[in-house]
Design a protein around this motif. Sequence first.
Motif, PDB file in Angstrom:
ATOM      1  N   ASP A  18      53.427   2.667 130.870  1.00 37.54           N
ATOM      2  CA  ASP A  18      54.737   2.040 130.764  1.00 37.54           C
ATOM      3  C   ASP A  18      55.251   1.884 129.339  1.00 37.54           C
ATOM      4  O   ASP A  18      56.416   1.522 129.139  1.00 37.54           O
ATOM      5  CB  ASP A  18      54.710   0.656 131.437  1.00 37.54           C
ATOM      6  CG  ASP A  18      54.516   0.771 132.943  1.00 37.54           C
ATOM      7  OD1 ASP A  18      54.711   1.878 133.475  1.00 37.54           O
ATOM      8  OD2 ASP A  18      54.174  -0.232 133.585  1.00 37.54           O
ATOM      9  N   GLN A 204      57.691   9.257 135.666  1.00 35.29           N
ATOM     10  CA  GLN A 204      57.434   7.875 135.266  1.00 35.29           C
ATOM     11  C   GLN A 204      58.552   6.949 135.701  1.00 35.29           C
ATOM     12  O   GLN A 204      58.310   5.869 136.247  1.00 35.29           O
ATOM     13  CB  GLN A 204      57.266   7.782 133.748  1.00 35.29           C
ATOM     14  CG  GLN A 204      55.878   8.140 133.247  1.00 35.29           C
ATOM     15  CD  GLN A 204      55.720   7.817 131.774  1.00 35.29           C
ATOM     16  OE1 GLN A 204      56.560   8.164 130.956  1.00 35.29           O
ATOM     17  NE2 GLN A 204      54.650   7.142 131.441  1.00 35.29           N
ATOM     18  N   ARG A 207      58.723   6.330 139.447  1.00 35.61           N
ATOM     19  CA  ARG A 207      57.705   5.402 139.951  1.00 35.61           C
ATOM     20  C   ARG A 207      57.940   3.978 139.486  1.00 35.61           C
ATOM     21  O   ARG A 207      57.530   3.036 140.159  1.00 35.61           O
ATOM     22  CB  ARG A 207      56.321   5.868 139.506  1.00 35.61           C
ATOM     23  CG  ARG A 207      55.919   7.236 140.063  1.00 35.61           C
ATOM     24  CD  ARG A 207      54.513   7.609 139.669  1.00 35.61           C
ATOM     25  NE  ARG A 207      53.542   6.662 140.187  1.00 35.61           N
ATOM     26  CZ  ARG A 207      52.248   6.684 139.912  1.00 35.61           C
ATOM     27  NH1 ARG A 207      51.772   7.627 139.122  1.00 35.61           N
ATOM     28  NH2 ARG A 207      51.438   5.790 140.426  1.00 35.61           N
ATOM     29  N   ASN A 208      58.578   3.811 138.338  1.00 35.91           N
ATOM     30  CA  ASN A 208      58.815   2.469 137.786  1.00 35.91           C
ATOM     31  C   ASN A 208      60.272   2.359 137.380  1.00 35.91           C
ATOM     32  O   ASN A 208      60.666   2.775 136.306  1.00 35.91           O
ATOM     33  CB  ASN A 208      57.904   2.216 136.591  1.00 35.91           C
ATOM     34  CG  ASN A 208      58.004   0.789 136.065  1.00 35.91           C
ATOM     35  OD1 ASN A 208      58.853   0.011 136.521  1.00 35.91           O
ATOM     36  ND2 ASN A 208      57.151   0.434 135.119  1.00 35.91           N
TER      37      ASN A 208
END
Length: 214
Positions: A18, A204, A207-208
Amino acid sequence: MGLLSKKDAKLITDPLADNNPITIQVLGICSALAITAELKASLVMGIAVMFVLGIGNVVISLMRNIIPSKIRIIVQLIVVAALVIIVDQVLKAFAYELSKTLSVFVGLIITNCIIMGRFEAFALANKPWRSFLDGIGNSLGYAVILIIVGFFRELLGSGTLFGIPVLGDPIEKTGVYSLGYENNGFMLMPPMALIIVGLIIWVQRSRNKALIED
């Protein structure tokens, strides 16, 4: 109590996903484009940056209270340059052919935005142990992306991994080449590295959702 507290552990785990220095902070892109046509070069560059950033963060942290603010950038450059020289000499002594492949890009570690950024943002304000963890975490995050990009570029571009044929012989038409597959030369060109990094960024953020900028 374990070796790492939850707060310390996040210094290593956050840059892996993250808060990745390449895909989230968008730093160190140049080497991701330049040296990832071979998986071996990607791995060695990741290890080199880990050594320089891990040790460099500790050195800067130890000196943080005695470095005059007006010359802190000069001091940081001297520290990182000394560590890069060590890396360069070790490569020339033990992996000369690989050192020629990496050539100027090892020297450019000196100006790597990730390294100078961590010196400035973290090592100058934290104790050596946390600075070391921060250096290892960010260099791991950097190395993971280089290895992923290098894996796909070498596999699909040359049909090899670490120089070892894994898809068959393109001349004798064995393995997947017998099915009509051909190596994609475009994968070996720098623009393909940017496309792969872009795909990683897309995955990325898919997914987030918190990573998606307004």
